[in-house]
Design a protein around this motif. Structure first.
Motif, PDB file in Angstrom:
ATOM      1  N   PRO A  41       0.807  -1.225   0.000  1.00 44.39           N
ATOM      2  CA  PRO A  41       0.000   0.000   0.000  1.00 44.39           C
ATOM      3  C   PRO A  41       0.839   1.274   0.000  1.00 44.39           C
ATOM      4  CG  PRO A  41      -0.676  -1.515   1.741  1.00 44.39           C
ATOM      5  CD  PRO A  41       0.651  -1.974   1.252  1.00 44.39           C
ATOM      6  N   VAL A  42       2.039   1.210   0.570  1.00 47.08           N
ATOM      7  CA  VAL A  42       2.794   2.430   0.785  1.00 47.08           C
ATOM      8  C   VAL A  42       3.701   2.794  -0.390  1.00 47.08           C
ATOM      9  CG1 VAL A  42       4.836   1.378   1.885  1.00 47.08           C
ATOM     10  CG2 VAL A  42       4.127   3.677   2.541  1.00 47.08           C
ATOM     11  N   MET A  43       4.085   1.823  -1.221  1.00 47.79           N
ATOM     12  CA  MET A  43       5.101   2.088  -2.235  1.00 47.79           C
ATOM     13  C   MET A  43       4.690   3.160  -3.247  1.00 47.79           C
ATOM     14  SD  MET A  43       8.142   1.529  -3.215  1.00 47.79           S
ATOM     15  CE  MET A  43       8.719  -0.008  -2.496  1.00 47.79           C
ATOM     16  N   PRO A  44       3.534   3.041  -3.943  1.00 44.82           N
ATOM     17  CA  PRO A  44       3.199   4.101  -4.908  1.00 44.82           C
ATOM     18  C   PRO A  44       2.992   5.459  -4.258  1.00 44.82           C
ATOM     19  CG  PRO A  44       1.357   2.585  -4.628  1.00 44.82           C
ATOM     20  CD  PRO A  44       2.533   1.961  -3.946  1.00 44.82           C
ATOM     21  N   LEU A  45       2.394   5.483  -3.061  1.00 46.92           N
ATOM     22  CA  LEU A  45       2.203   6.750  -2.361  1.00 46.92           C
ATOM     23  C   LEU A  45       3.541   7.330  -1.919  1.00 46.92           C
ATOM     24  CD1 LEU A  45      -0.890   5.739  -0.180  1.00 46.92           C
ATOM     25  CD2 LEU A  45      -0.877   6.938  -2.380  1.00 46.92           C
ATOM     26  N   ARG A 266      -6.306   7.596   3.011  1.00 45.83           N
ATOM     27  CA  ARG A 266      -5.032   6.933   2.759  1.00 45.83           C
ATOM     28  C   ARG A 266      -4.807   5.744   3.702  1.00 45.83           C
ATOM     29  NH1 ARG A 266      -1.041   9.759  -0.229  1.00 45.83           N
ATOM     30  NH2 ARG A 266      -1.871  11.669  -1.152  1.00 45.83           N
ATOM     31  N   GLU A 267      -5.267   5.871   4.946  1.00 41.30           N
ATOM     32  CA  GLU A 267      -5.048   4.780   5.899  1.00 41.30           C
ATOM     33  C   GLU A 267      -5.913   3.561   5.591  1.00 41.30           C
ATOM     34  OE1 GLU A 267      -8.006   7.698   7.749  1.00 41.30           O
ATOM     35  OE2 GLU A 267      -6.090   7.784   6.649  1.00 41.30           O
ATOM     36  N   MET A 268      -6.891   3.719   4.690  1.00 44.07           N
ATOM     37  CA  MET A 268      -7.746   2.593   4.331  1.00 44.07           C
ATOM     38  C   MET A 268      -7.308   1.898   3.047  1.00 44.07           C
ATOM     39  SD  MET A 268      -9.815   2.215   6.724  1.00 44.07           S
ATOM     40  CE  MET A 268     -10.835   0.961   5.934  1.00 44.07           C
ATOM     41  N   VAL A 269      -6.234   2.375   2.426  1.00 46.47           N
ATOM     42  CA  VAL A 269      -5.788   1.791   1.163  1.00 46.47           C
ATOM     43  C   VAL A 269      -5.345   0.341   1.366  1.00 46.47           C
ATOM     44  CG1 VAL A 269      -4.017   1.896  -0.626  1.00 46.47           C
ATOM     45  CG2 VAL A 269      -5.183   3.980   0.088  1.00 46.47           C
ATOM     46  N   GLY A 270      -4.596   0.095   2.443  1.00 46.14           N
ATOM     47  CA  GLY A 270      -4.137  -1.272   2.712  1.00 46.14           C
ATOM     48  C   GLY A 270      -5.290  -2.261   2.860  1.00 46.14           C
ATOM     49  N   PRO A 271      -6.249  -1.993   3.763  1.00 42.58           N
ATOM     50  CA  PRO A 271      -7.401  -2.904   3.873  1.00 42.58           C
ATOM     51  C   PRO A 271      -8.200  -3.022   2.586  1.00 42.58           C
ATOM     52  CG  PRO A 271      -7.240  -1.533   5.819  1.00 42.58           C
ATOM     53  CD  PRO A 271      -6.227  -1.008   4.846  1.00 42.58           C
ATOM     54  N   LEU A 272      -8.306  -1.926   1.819  1.00 42.81           N
ATOM     55  CA  LEU A 272      -9.040  -1.983   0.558  1.00 42.81           C
ATOM     56  C   LEU A 272      -8.369  -2.943  -0.420  1.00 42.81           C
ATOM     57  CD1 LEU A 272     -11.199  -0.973  -1.403  1.00 42.81           C
ATOM     58  CD2 LEU A 272      -9.680   0.930  -1.980  1.00 42.81           C
ATOM     59  N   VAL A 273      -7.063  -2.851  -0.550  1.00 42.85           N
ATOM     60  CA  VAL A 273      -6.326  -3.771  -1.417  1.00 42.85           C
ATOM     61  C   VAL A 273      -6.463  -5.203  -0.895  1.00 42.85           C
ATOM     62  CG1 VAL A 273      -4.021  -4.413  -2.228  1.00 42.85           C
ATOM     63  CG2 VAL A 273      -4.698  -2.007  -2.183  1.00 42.85           C
ATOM     64  N   ALA A 274      -6.473  -5.347   0.429  1.00 42.08           N
ATOM     65  CA  ALA A 274      -6.517  -6.679   1.037  1.00 42.08           C
ATOM     66  C   ALA A 274      -7.825  -7.410   0.764  1.00 42.08           C
ATOM     67  CB  ALA A 274      -6.302  -6.562   2.550  1.00 42.08           C
ATOM     68  N   VAL A 275      -8.918  -6.671   0.592  1.00 38.68           N
ATOM     69  CA  VAL A 275     -10.220  -7.313   0.374  1.00 38.68           C
ATOM     70  C   VAL A 275     -10.164  -8.240  -0.839  1.00 38.68           C
ATOM     71  CG1 VAL A 275     -12.605  -6.886  -0.300  1.00 38.68           C
ATOM     72  CG2 VAL A 275     -11.578  -5.528   1.513  1.00 38.68           C
ATOM     73  N   SER A 276      -9.631  -7.743  -1.939  1.00 39.58           N
ATOM     74  CA  SER A 276      -9.563  -8.545  -3.161  1.00 39.58           C
ATOM     75  C   SER A 276      -8.622  -9.728  -2.991  1.00 39.58           C
ATOM     76  CB  SER A 276      -9.122  -7.682  -4.343  1.00 39.58           C
ATOM     77  OG  SER A 276      -9.155  -8.422  -5.543  1.00 39.58           O
ATOM     78  N   TRP A 277      -7.490  -9.502  -2.335  1.00 44.79           N
ATOM     79  CA  TRP A 277      -6.541 -10.598  -2.115  1.00 44.79           C
ATOM     80  C   TRP A 277      -7.155 -11.689  -1.242  1.00 44.79           C
ATOM     81  CZ3 TRP A 277      -1.825 -11.583  -4.209  1.00 44.79           C
ATOM     82  CH2 TRP A 277      -1.233 -10.560  -4.963  1.00 44.79           C
ATOM     83  N   LEU A 278      -7.981 -11.284  -0.289  1.00 43.28           N
ATOM     84  CA  LEU A 278      -8.611 -12.261   0.593  1.00 43.28           C
ATOM     85  C   LEU A 278      -9.592 -13.132  -0.191  1.00 43.28           C
ATOM     86  CD1 LEU A 278      -8.880 -13.228   3.527  1.00 43.28           C
ATOM     87  CD2 LEU A 278     -10.688 -11.544   3.846  1.00 43.28           C
ATOM     88  N   VAL A 279     -10.429 -12.507  -1.009  1.00 43.70           N
ATOM     89  CA  VAL A 279     -11.358 -13.267  -1.850  1.00 43.70           C
ATOM     90  C   VAL A 279     -10.590 -14.163  -2.810  1.00 43.70           C
ATOM     91  CG1 VAL A 279     -13.172 -13.064  -3.601  1.00 43.70           C
ATOM     92  CG2 VAL A 279     -13.139 -11.498  -1.645  1.00 43.70           C
ATOM     93  N   TYR A 280      -9.522 -13.647  -3.361  1.00 46.13           N
ATOM     94  CA  TYR A 280      -8.673 -14.412  -4.288  1.00 46.13           C
ATOM     95  C   TYR A 280      -8.124 -15.666  -3.610  1.00 46.13           C
ATOM     96  CZ  TYR A 280      -4.456 -15.305  -7.144  1.00 46.13           C
ATOM     97  OH  TYR A 280      -3.466 -15.869  -7.895  1.00 46.13           O
ATOM     98  N   ALA A 281      -7.641 -15.514  -2.382  1.00 43.17           N
ATOM     99  CA  ALA A 281      -7.066 -16.658  -1.655  1.00 43.17           C
ATOM    100  C   ALA A 281      -8.117 -17.725  -1.366  1.00 43.17           C
ATOM    101  CB  ALA A 281      -6.433 -16.179  -0.346  1.00 43.17           C
TER     102      ALA A 281
END
Length: 437
Positions: A41-45, A266-281
């Motif tokens: 989450p932090v790299m592009p920002l 900005r602090e919600m970007v990590g959990p937002l990205v994680a939602v898709s990864w969780l469904v994917y897993a």
């Protein structure tokens, strides 16, 4: 989620009974995915905060993918002859030291140089790592085992994504880079315990060590062309790898920026990205088991790519929706995109492996395929950066949708054999988005 993660690790541990090397690589991968989840989450920002614009970020990732076009098939071919462990361990150790170096540089130009070097090392080593996993992986229930391996790693990645905001608040951005670098270093050191005494079949040697090395390197360099020339049916596979990598290259960098642009804190970007990864897993094990029961894998793969194309188009359309609906549409599309992705990805991994002409050339084949993906990695960031700068990030997602559709058209032409050779498969060969940073 924690309960599901523990269950997945236990199931993966049972599946790899008697496969010590595979467990070592799984353990190393889990540590690495934890570090990648903290950085994602932090790299592009972070790059934007250091003064890099969309085009500069795109150019950075383009240059980072340029050299691997040539280096990947060469390293793959050399590893077929001289063994994979020295390449995997050495490059992994050096790459892990580059992560904290990113936090020590504030000026945009030196920061870009460090990022480029890190990407050159990590991406050039990828085909050798994939071939090494192939050496150790069992041949039965391929897609099921690959799905479980990937799902286990992704659950750890998701947990790290959810933890990223708290870690950044506690340690600062620089501290997070140092923590991630330490985790990557631990993962690299774990690889030292790999037992390569029973190595995979080696490629034939050419008389004279220096001559043999240069000959193998040249064969690797031209292998993308020779494979297509000698095996015309593989052209669809190479084109599919290009378009699929091109489509996926948008998400790690531009999804966090897109979410913030549409109103996400900005602090919600990590959990937002994680939602898709969780469904994917969670979707992956179902896709793996389904693939092993089907007589053909291409049908499931085309359905998966079709679903991803639709969801990527919806992501692009979110930017033109009314402000109150735009962010919600992005979250829904990003979450649902993970379903077709998770269902088809392990099937695609198994399909790739079943196209390897011979076990003695796994590294060269993975390097040639990786070269095709690296070419996409050169063109995609520059293309998306230019499009985002001129037309907005939303339009970039529409281009990604078109790339998924082209990948679908290419993979549908791959010829499957009912008499599959006993060749193991790489777990991470088709997960370009998992690269840290």
């Amino acid at each position: 989620m924690i309960r599901q993660g523990v269950r997945a690790i236990r199931e993966m541990y049972a599946l790899t009974k008697g496969l010590g090397n595979l467990r070592v690589m799984l353990g190393s991968g889990l540590v690495g995915m934890m570090a990648a989840g903290l950085l994602n989450p932090v790299m592009p920002l972070y790059l934007r905060a250091r003064g890099l614009g969309f085009q500069e970020i795109g150019l950075l990732y383009t240059v980072g993918s340029l050299l691997p076009i040539f280096v990947q098939p060469v390293l793959g071919a050399l590893s077929d002859r001289y063994g994979r462990k020295p390449f995997v361990v050495g490059l992994s150790l050096v790459t892990s030291l580059m992560v904290p170096a990113v936090a020590l540089v504030d000026d945009p130009k030196p920061l870009a140089a460090v990022m480029i070097l890190k990407m050159l090392l990590a991406r050039s080593a990828a085909p050798v790592s994939n071939a090494m996993v192939a050496d150790f992986a069992p041949t039965k229930q391929r897609a099921t085992i690959f799905a479980m391996l990937d799902a286990t790693s992704n659950l750890v990645f998701v947990a790290a994504l959810f933890a990223s905001s708290g870690v950044i608040r506690a340690l600062s951005v620089s501290g997070t880079f140092f923590l991630a670098g330490g985790l990557f270093l631990v993962g690299s050191l774990l690889l030292l315990s790999l037992d390569d005494s029973r190595a995979a079949p080696r490629a034939e040697a050419v008389p004279g060590k220096v001559q043999a090395g240069w000959t193998l390197a040249f064969r690797g360099l031209v292998s993308p062309f020779t494979y297509v020339k000698d095996h015309p049916h593989l052209s669809g596979l190479f084109l599919w790898q290009f378009f699929f990598t091109f489509a996926l290259a948008l998400f790690p960098t531009y999804l966090p920026l897109y979410a913030v642009e549409l109103g996400a804190p900005r602090e919600m970007v990590g959990p937002l990205v994680a939602v898709s990864w969780l469904v994917y897993a969670f979707a992956q094990p179902f896709g793996g088991r389904l693939s092993d029961r089907l007589p053909r894998r291409v049908g499931l793969i085309t359905l998966g790519l079709g679903g991803m194309a639709v969801m990527a188009a919806l992501l692009g359309a979110s930017g033109w929706m009314p402000h109150g609906y735009a962010l919600g549409s992005l979250v829904v599309a990003w979450t649902l995109l993970a379903v077709p992705d998770g269902l088809h990805r392990s099937s695609a991994s198994a399909l790739v492996v079943e196209q390897v002409p011979s076990p003695t050339e796994r590294g060269r084949f993975m390097g040639a395929l990786g070269s095709s993906g690296a070419l996409a990695g050169v063109l995609a960031p520059l293309t998306y950066g230019l499009i985002a700068q001129k037309a907005g990030i939303g339009f970039s997602f529409l281009v990604s949708s078109a790339a998924f559709a082209l990948a679908l058209a290419c993979v549908s032409r791959v010829r499957e054999s009912t008499d599959v050779a006993p060749v193991a498969a790489p777990v991470a060969a088709l997960t370009p988005t998992s690269e840290p940073g």
